[in-house]
Design a protein around this motif. Structure first.
Motif, PDB file in Angstrom:
ATOM      1  N   PRO A 105       0.699  -1.208  -0.151  1.00  0.00           N
ATOM      2  CA  PRO A 105      -0.116  -0.060  -0.010  1.00  0.00           C
ATOM      3  C   PRO A 105       0.799   1.249   0.040  1.00  0.00           C
ATOM      4  O   PRO A 105       0.589   2.042  -0.792  1.00  0.00           O
ATOM      5  N   LEU A 106       1.782   1.302   0.822  1.00  0.00           N
ATOM      6  CA  LEU A 106       2.819   2.611   1.066  1.00  0.00           C
ATOM      7  C   LEU A 106       3.373   2.944  -0.559  1.00  0.00           C
ATOM      8  O   LEU A 106       3.198   3.912  -0.941  1.00  0.00           O
ATOM      9  N   LEU A 107       3.950   1.958  -0.940  1.00  0.00           N
ATOM     10  CA  LEU A 107       4.653   2.313  -2.060  1.00  0.00           C
ATOM     11  C   LEU A 107       3.956   2.507  -3.334  1.00  0.00           C
ATOM     12  O   LEU A 107       4.066   3.409  -4.032  1.00  0.00           O
ATOM     13  N   LEU A 108       2.505   1.817  -3.402  1.00  0.00           N
ATOM     14  CA  LEU A 108       1.852   1.993  -4.891  1.00  0.00           C
ATOM     15  C   LEU A 108       1.069   3.179  -4.713  1.00  0.00           C
ATOM     16  O   LEU A 108       0.657   3.880  -5.729  1.00  0.00           O
ATOM     17  N   PHE A 228       7.885   5.409  14.511  1.00  0.00           N
ATOM     18  CA  PHE A 228       7.990   5.486  13.177  1.00  0.00           C
ATOM     19  C   PHE A 228       8.002   4.311  12.444  1.00  0.00           C
ATOM     20  O   PHE A 228       7.385   4.000  11.212  1.00  0.00           O
ATOM     21  N   LEU A 229       8.838   3.391  12.809  1.00  0.00           N
ATOM     22  CA  LEU A 229       9.048   1.953  12.090  1.00  0.00           C
ATOM     23  C   LEU A 229       7.920   1.216  12.199  1.00  0.00           C
ATOM     24  O   LEU A 229       7.614   0.636  11.050  1.00  0.00           O
ATOM     25  N   LEU A 230       7.154   1.337  13.278  1.00  0.00           N
ATOM     26  CA  LEU A 230       5.716   0.787  13.300  1.00  0.00           C
ATOM     27  C   LEU A 230       4.951   1.130  12.509  1.00  0.00           C
ATOM     28  O   LEU A 230       3.990   0.348  11.810  1.00  0.00           O
ATOM     29  N   THR A 231       4.886   2.364  12.083  1.00  0.00           N
ATOM     30  CA  THR A 231       3.938   3.188  11.201  1.00  0.00           C
ATOM     31  C   THR A 231       4.481   2.470   9.563  1.00  0.00           C
ATOM     32  O   THR A 231       3.417   2.317   8.763  1.00  0.00           O
ATOM     33  N   LEU A 234       3.212  -1.162   9.203  1.00  0.00           N
ATOM     34  CA  LEU A 234       1.627  -1.268   8.894  1.00  0.00           C
ATOM     35  C   LEU A 234       1.585  -0.511   7.494  1.00  0.00           C
ATOM     36  O   LEU A 234       0.422  -1.182   6.771  1.00  0.00           O
ATOM     37  N   ALA A 235       2.051   0.494   7.105  1.00  0.00           N
ATOM     38  CA  ALA A 235       1.706   1.106   5.819  1.00  0.00           C
ATOM     39  C   ALA A 235       2.380   0.332   4.687  1.00  0.00           C
ATOM     40  O   ALA A 235       2.006   0.008   3.642  1.00  0.00           O
ATOM     41  N   LEU A 236       3.326  -0.433   5.000  1.00  0.00           N
ATOM     42  CA  LEU A 236       3.950  -1.474   3.812  1.00  0.00           C
ATOM     43  C   LEU A 236       2.938  -2.661   3.733  1.00  0.00           C
ATOM     44  O   LEU A 236       3.049  -3.271   2.741  1.00  0.00           O
ATOM     45  N   ARG A 280      14.280  13.225  16.435  1.00  0.00           N
ATOM     46  CA  ARG A 280      14.499  14.377  16.553  1.00  0.00           C
ATOM     47  C   ARG A 280      13.389  15.320  15.960  1.00  0.00           C
ATOM     48  O   ARG A 280      13.150  16.521  16.335  1.00  0.00           O
ATOM     49  N   MET A 281      12.547  14.910  15.011  1.00  0.00           N
ATOM     50  CA  MET A 281      11.734  15.591  14.159  1.00  0.00           C
ATOM     51  C   MET A 281      10.687  14.693  13.663  1.00  0.00           C
ATOM     52  O   MET A 281      10.472  13.492  13.785  1.00  0.00           O
ATOM     53  N   GLN A 282       9.385  15.439  13.200  1.00  0.00           N
ATOM     54  CA  GLN A 282       8.680  14.476  12.346  1.00  0.00           C
ATOM     55  C   GLN A 282       8.856  14.269  10.881  1.00  0.00           C
ATOM     56  O   GLN A 282       9.267  14.827  10.315  1.00  0.00           O
ATOM     57  N   VAL A 283       9.079  12.818  10.850  1.00  0.00           N
ATOM     58  CA  VAL A 283       9.419  12.132   9.737  1.00  0.00           C
ATOM     59  C   VAL A 283       8.404  11.769   8.844  1.00  0.00           C
ATOM     60  O   VAL A 283       7.585  10.843   9.477  1.00  0.00           O
ATOM     61  N   LEU A 284       8.011  12.095   7.733  1.00  0.00           N
ATOM     62  CA  LEU A 284       6.911  11.754   7.108  1.00  0.00           C
ATOM     63  C   LEU A 284       6.918  10.381   6.645  1.00  0.00           C
ATOM     64  O   LEU A 284       7.974   9.874   6.172  1.00  0.00           O
ATOM     65  N   VAL A 285       5.707   9.596   6.503  1.00  0.00           N
ATOM     66  CA  VAL A 285       5.558   8.275   6.186  1.00  0.00           C
ATOM     67  C   VAL A 285       6.104   8.136   4.954  1.00  0.00           C
ATOM     68  O   VAL A 285       6.941   7.092   4.497  1.00  0.00           O
ATOM     69  N   SER A 286       6.395   8.943   3.786  1.00  0.00           N
ATOM     70  CA  SER A 286       6.682   8.719   2.471  1.00  0.00           C
ATOM     71  C   SER A 286       8.327   8.637   2.269  1.00  0.00           C
ATOM     72  O   SER A 286       8.790   8.244   1.299  1.00  0.00           O
TER      73      SER A 286
END
Length: 480
Positions: A105-108, A228-231, A234-236, A280-286
């Motif tokens: 899902p994340l990639l496509l 972040f790794l957990l998100t 789930l997204a992958l 340190r910051m918000q890293v976007l899922v993409s």
């Protein structure tokens, strides 16, 4: 090859269905104006997403038309990556690579449905991997690396990883310091020159913008990286994510080891970099999309090896992974568009209600003829947020020839597209969405635009329930 083609077509069919269902996102609405203001580069991204936006705007179908370039480029990227895997990894890795690109899902969605910089990034990255797999002359490779640089600033750490790999590999190191390496460098500089020239002319504003995002307001948050790794998992989709991590593990040395090492050299440093930044910051899922993309061939090789060995877990893995992600994506996209699950979700937690198809806004506007006529005649349309102009532009289409801009302090590219006088002497219409809440900023805005006069409100219910609303105000000629 036929099997790779079938998987590519199946993935394209799924992505077309999602693209038709999913309303335009905020970033897509903003990037629409990249295509309206073609330039050598932009405030927050290089030129390629602007070319995708320009091409999509020429095609019919409002937001779906905008997404056609991404739909096509992802198919090409998947094919190139699969061919590279077929050439340089164990037998059967090519078809499995194509299958995985069609299912995550994340990639496509990020790379193959929406109008985002990741679409040209994945295409150029796949072309670079394919070129390395088939041993393309480094002169041509330099041109491809230039296109990669023009896709997204995330290409820069990729280039650094590629350089480190070349230095660590004896045969590549000798080529790097030969005339062939010089030719590659010259080709890269030539193709990527629009980015450097534009930034030189504009005080390196793009690099300042992105570097400012990495500044932390406090100390390191140790919960950030695992969350972040957990998100990402789930997204992958968990069954695909597990294989990607397995792909990072070493295998016994054989004739495929060099190519495996190349992919790990490109992927692993990025994975570690963004995990650290997540503290340190918000890293976007993409932001990790190219990392996972590079690991797909390694995961595919593991599947090919498991298939040859006839392991017992493969068949249930195939059924689970082939059926569940597409079903969940289609259900989620359908809910975003139609809201059929709204009764099951608390309104304050269902942010999908903020999105809407352009046709819904267009229909709501045409239901108020006086407001519709004012919008058609307006010469200047001002959104309160930087992404709102694109959403209105998609709804109005060719019925409006207005200039669009934003009043927000976070103007992004609109700050470069304004005339030097800042629209002095021009009147127009201010508009804003009520979700998410923006607060009452009339007093602040009136200091810049003058007195605001309410001229209309349109509601865009979803599934029979209140969802999104857009408010409109007229203002006279701007005095300053």
């Amino acid at each position: 090859m036929k099997l790779i083609g079938r998987y590519l077509l199946a993935g394209l069919a799924l992505r077309i269905a999602i693209a038709l269902l999913l309303p335009p996102g905020y970033d897509e609405a903003y990037y629409l104006f990249y295509g309206h203001h073609l330039a050598a580069s932009y405030y927050d991204h290089p030129i390629m997403v602007g070319l995708w936006a320009w091409l999509g705007w020429q095609l019919p179908g409002d937001s779906f038309g905008l997404r056609i370039p991404s739909l096509i480029s992802y198919t090409l990227a998947s094919g190139l990556l699969a061919l590279a895997a077929q050439k340089r990894l164990a037998a059967g890795s090519g078809p499995w690579t194509a299958a995985l690109t069609a299912l995550s899902p994340l990639l496509l969605v990020v790379g193959g449905v929406m109008l985002l910089p990741d679409a040209p990034l994945l295409l150029s990255l796949s072309a670079v991997v394919w070129a390395l797999a088939v041993g393309l002359n480094w002169g041509w490779l330099g041109l491809l690396l230039g296109l990669l640089t023009l896709s997204k600033y995330q290409a820069l750490p990729l280039l650094l990883c590629l350089l480190l790999w070349a230095l660590s590999n004896r045969s590549s190191r000798s080529r790097l310091f030969s005339w062939e390496g010089g030719l590659a460098m010259a080709g890269w500089l030539l193709v990527s020159s629009p980015l450097w020239i534009w930034n030189i002319q504009n005080g390196w504003i793009s690099f300042l913008f992105h570097s400012a995002r990495t500044q932390a307001s406090g100390g390191f948050n140790f919960a950030g990286p695992p969350l972040f790794l957990l998100t990402q998992v789930l997204a992958l989709f968990p069954t695909i994510a597990a294989l990607l991590f397995v792909g990072l593990l070493p295998q016994r040395h054989d004739r495929y080891s060099d190519f495996r090492g190349l992919l790990r050299w490109l992927a692993l440093p990025q994975l570690l970099l963004f995990l650290l930044l997540a503290g340190r910051m918000q890293v976007l899922v993409s932001w990790l999309v190219p990392t996972w993309w590079l690991l797909l061939p390694l995961a595919a090789e593991r599947l090919a090896q498991a298939q040859r060995k006839g392991v017992g877990w493969l068949k249930p893995w195939i059924w689970f992974t082939a059926l569940l992600p597409p079903a969940l994506m289609l259900i989620a996209a359908s809910h975003v568009r139609y809201g059929f699950a709204s009764s099951l979700l608390a309104p304050e937690n269902d942010t999908s209600k903020e999105l809407f198809p352009p046709a819904r806004l267009r229909s709501a506007l045409r239901a108020q003829p006086a407001l519709w006529q004012k919008l058609k005649e307006a010469k200047l349309l001002v959104g309160q947020r930087y992404y709102e102009p694109g959403l209105l532009a998609l709804a109005l289409g060719s019925d409006s020839q207005a200039t669009y801009t934003t009043i927000n302090n976070d103007a992004r590219g609109f700050a470069f597209w304004r005339p030097k006088d800042g629209f002095r002497g021009k009147g127009g219409i201010l508009f804003r969405l009520t979700e998410p809440a923006q607060g009452n900023k009339e007093a602040e805005i009136e200091q810049r635009l003058g007195k605001l006069t309410p001229i209309g409100v349109v509601d865009m219910p979803r599934g029979g329930l209140p969802a999104q609303r857009m408010e409109f105000f007229s203002f006279a000629a701007i005095a300053q």
